[in-house]
Design a protein around this motif. Structure first.
Motif, PDB file in Angstrom:
ATOM      1  N   ARG A 111       0.846 -12.631  -2.296  1.00 21.06           N
ATOM      2  CA  ARG A 111       0.256 -11.616  -1.422  1.00 21.06           C
ATOM      3  C   ARG A 111      -0.917 -12.223  -0.663  1.00 21.06           C
ATOM      4  O   ARG A 111      -1.413 -13.283  -1.036  1.00 21.06           O
ATOM      5  N   SER A 112      -1.367 -11.520   0.360  1.00 19.82           N
ATOM      6  CA  SER A 112      -2.388 -12.108   1.230  1.00 19.82           C
ATOM      7  C   SER A 112      -3.633 -12.550   0.447  1.00 19.82           C
ATOM      8  O   SER A 112      -4.128 -13.665   0.624  1.00 19.82           O
ATOM      9  N   LEU A 113      -4.120 -11.670  -0.441  1.00 19.78           N
ATOM     10  CA  LEU A 113      -5.345 -12.010  -1.181  1.00 19.78           C
ATOM     11  C   LEU A 113      -5.164 -13.215  -2.099  1.00 19.78           C
ATOM     12  O   LEU A 113      -6.134 -13.856  -2.485  1.00 19.78           O
ATOM     13  N   ASP A 114      -3.911 -13.489  -2.438  1.00 25.88           N
ATOM     14  CA  ASP A 114      -3.639 -14.636  -3.316  1.00 25.88           C
ATOM     15  C   ASP A 114      -3.231 -15.886  -2.536  1.00 25.88           C
ATOM     16  O   ASP A 114      -2.804 -16.880  -3.138  1.00 25.88           O
ATOM     17  N   THR A 115      -3.291 -15.814  -1.222  1.00 24.19           N
ATOM     18  CA  THR A 115      -2.876 -16.951  -0.389  1.00 24.19           C
ATOM     19  C   THR A 115      -4.104 -17.702   0.098  1.00 24.19           C
ATOM     20  O   THR A 115      -4.921 -17.149   0.847  1.00 24.19           O
ATOM     21  N   SER A 116      -4.237 -18.946  -0.310  1.00 24.81           N
ATOM     22  CA  SER A 116      -5.381 -19.743   0.158  1.00 24.81           C
ATOM     23  C   SER A 116      -5.156 -20.130   1.618  1.00 24.81           C
ATOM     24  O   SER A 116      -4.013 -20.119   2.105  1.00 24.81           O
ATOM     25  N   SER A 118      -5.313 -23.001   2.780  1.00 30.28           N
ATOM     26  CA  SER A 118      -4.530 -24.240   2.868  1.00 30.28           C
ATOM     27  C   SER A 118      -3.028 -23.944   2.744  1.00 30.28           C
ATOM     28  O   SER A 118      -2.217 -24.547   3.436  1.00 30.28           O
ATOM     29  N   VAL A 119      -2.658 -22.983   1.899  1.00 28.46           N
ATOM     30  CA  VAL A 119      -1.237 -22.609   1.811  1.00 28.46           C
ATOM     31  C   VAL A 119      -0.800 -21.947   3.116  1.00 28.46           C
ATOM     32  O   VAL A 119       0.264 -22.257   3.665  1.00 28.46           O
ATOM     33  N   TRP A 120      -1.615 -21.030   3.624  1.00 25.39           N
ATOM     34  CA  TRP A 120      -1.284 -20.360   4.900  1.00 25.39           C
ATOM     35  C   TRP A 120      -1.053 -21.409   6.000  1.00 25.39           C
ATOM     36  O   TRP A 120      -0.051 -21.376   6.725  1.00 25.39           O
ATOM     37  N   ASP A 121      -2.000 -22.365   6.078  1.00 22.42           N
ATOM     38  CA  ASP A 121      -1.899 -23.385   7.135  1.00 22.42           C
ATOM     39  C   ASP A 121      -0.658 -24.254   6.949  1.00 22.42           C
ATOM     40  O   ASP A 121       0.021 -24.582   7.916  1.00 22.42           O
ATOM     41  N   GLY A 165       6.163 -14.455   0.681  1.00 19.28           N
ATOM     42  CA  GLY A 165       4.841 -13.838   0.605  1.00 19.28           C
ATOM     43  C   GLY A 165       4.290 -13.606   2.001  1.00 19.28           C
ATOM     44  O   GLY A 165       5.024 -13.673   2.990  1.00 19.28           O
ATOM     45  N   ALA A 166       2.963 -13.348   2.067  1.00 18.32           N
ATOM     46  CA  ALA A 166       2.340 -12.979   3.352  1.00 18.32           C
ATOM     47  C   ALA A 166       2.517 -14.069   4.404  1.00 18.32           C
ATOM     48  O   ALA A 166       2.870 -13.791   5.559  1.00 18.32           O
ATOM     49  N   ALA A 167       2.287 -15.320   4.009  1.00 17.82           N
ATOM     50  CA  ALA A 167       2.350 -16.407   4.996  1.00 17.82           C
ATOM     51  C   ALA A 167       3.787 -16.664   5.439  1.00 17.82           C
ATOM     52  O   ALA A 167       4.076 -16.788   6.634  1.00 17.82           O
ATOM     53  N   TYR A 168       4.702 -16.738   4.477  1.00 15.59           N
ATOM     54  CA  TYR A 168       6.109 -17.044   4.813  1.00 15.59           C
ATOM     55  C   TYR A 168       6.695 -15.949   5.706  1.00 15.59           C
ATOM     56  O   TYR A 168       7.311 -16.232   6.725  1.00 15.59           O
ATOM     57  N   THR A 169       6.499 -14.682   5.301  1.00 18.93           N
ATOM     58  CA  THR A 169       7.048 -13.562   6.078  1.00 18.93           C
ATOM     59  C   THR A 169       6.485 -13.585   7.500  1.00 18.93           C
ATOM     60  O   THR A 169       7.230 -13.429   8.475  1.00 18.93           O
ATOM     61  N   SER A 170       5.183 -13.806   7.618  1.00 22.14           N
ATOM     62  CA  SER A 170       4.577 -13.864   8.958  1.00 22.14           C
ATOM     63  C   SER A 170       5.153 -15.026   9.760  1.00 22.14           C
ATOM     64  O   SER A 170       5.441 -14.900  10.952  1.00 22.14           O
ATOM     65  N   SER A 171       5.347 -16.157   9.095  1.00 25.42           N
ATOM     66  CA  SER A 171       5.854 -17.340   9.824  1.00 25.42           C
ATOM     67  C   SER A 171       7.279 -17.109  10.320  1.00 25.42           C
ATOM     68  O   SER A 171       7.643 -17.543  11.418  1.00 25.42           O
TER      69      SER A 171
END
Ligand SMILES: NC(=O)c1ccc[n+]([C@@H]2O[C@H](COP(=O)([O-])OP(=O)(O)OC[C@H]3O[C@@H](n4cnc5c(N)ncnc54)[C@H](O)[C@@H]3O)[C@@H](O)[C@H]2O)c1
Length: 264
Positions: A111-116, A118-121, A165-171
């Motif tokens: 989830r977003s709050l658990d995504t650093s 560096s993982v998002w990037d 998660g938040a980053a993958y779905t957004s990407s």
């Protein structure tokens, strides 16, 4: 305005003889299945991946296609490496006329709050910027010839939550947007761009979540209309069709291939 519709025989729908296809993420899963199928369809393949060992295994498993397969180790997050790999492909086979942007990176379903950051990037660097980078490396030649096909690997995560998660779905939402914009900007110049949106496919990426019988995803999969998980080939076949002449009128589409997972 109305161009003559070229007659295409059923066999020509899947005939890529003489074509040069660049595939990212070709060392594993869906990308590897694409490499094998496209070679069998007659294409020359420039197989890119960060996984050198996986590329070696691919190369060794396909001795009969040796001369039509070039494996290049490349990290899509590094611009120079991407440029170098594309240049090697052009030296080996001439211009690249077809691109499969298949490499991808999952975020551990966080989830977003658990995504650093560096993982998002990292997720966006590979899934979105890597795609943009490789596409821009092959587009100029395609535009010069006024002909080219691009197939981007999105996901059902481009349309619903929970496929990552938040980053993958957004990407993956971004991949669909990029696909549409490319089709809009370059379609009239002879370039056809589409996306494939797989559901749950058995690959290295999904091995961990599929091994957990208590995961929500595994429970949902029990209701999938196809009655089975997807295989890399299920996706490679659709990509092959999209690259061929049968898909001539398909521009900017995002084709869901999920065994019916999203019907409900
Ligand atoms: N497996 C599924 O259920 C599923 C579902 C929807 C979408 N997808 C998408 O399909 C594509 C292929 O995934 P897969 O399931 O075959 O996974 P996979 O892990 O088997 O293959 C992904 C490949 O991408 C390569 N890669 C990762 N980072 C890279 C980098 N920086 N530079 C170059 N190569 C890199 C990996 O080394 C790997 O070989 C991905 O874009 C993924 O998001 C997969």
């Amino acid at each position: 305005m109305t161009a003559e519709l070229k007659q295409v025989s059923p066999a020509e729908l899947v005939d890529l003889n003489g074509r040069v296809v660049c595939i990212s993420g070709a060392a594993s899963g869906i990308g590897r299945a694409q490499a094998e199928l496209f070679l069998a369809a007659g294409a020359s393949v420039v197989a890119l991946d960060i996984d050198e060992e996986g590329l070696r295994r691919l190369n060794e498993s396909l001795p009969t296609f040796g001369e039509r397969l070039l494996c290049e180790t490349v990290d899509l997050t590094v611009a120079d490496q991407v440029a170098h790999a594309v240049a090697s492909g052009k030296r080996a086979f001439g211009s690249i006329d077809t691109l499969c942007n298949t490499a991808g990176y999952l975020d551990g379903y966080s989830r977003s709050l658990d995504t650093s950051e560096s993982v998002w990037d990292r997720v966006f660097e590979i899934n979105v910027k890597g795609m943009y980078r490789l596409t821009n490396a092959v587009l100029p030649d395609m535009l010069e010839r006024r002909s080219g096909v691009v197939v981007n690997m999105a996901s059902i995560a481009a349309f619903q939550a929970g496929g990552g998660g938040a980053a993958y779905t957004s990407s993956k939402h971004a991949v669909v947007g990029f696909t549409r914009q490319l089709a809009y900007d370059y379609g009239r110049s002879g370039i056809r761009v589409n996306a494939v949106c797989p559901g749950m496919i058995e690959t290295a990426m999904t091995r961990e979540v599929l091994a957990d019988p208590d995961s929500k995803l595994v429970k949902t999969l029990k209701r999938v209309p196809a009655g089975r998980l997807g295989r890399p080939d299920d996706i490679a076949r659709v990509a092959l069709f999209l690259c061929g002449p049968g898909a001539d009128f398909i521009h900017g589409a995002s084709i869901i291939v999920d065994g019916g997972l999203m019907v409900k």
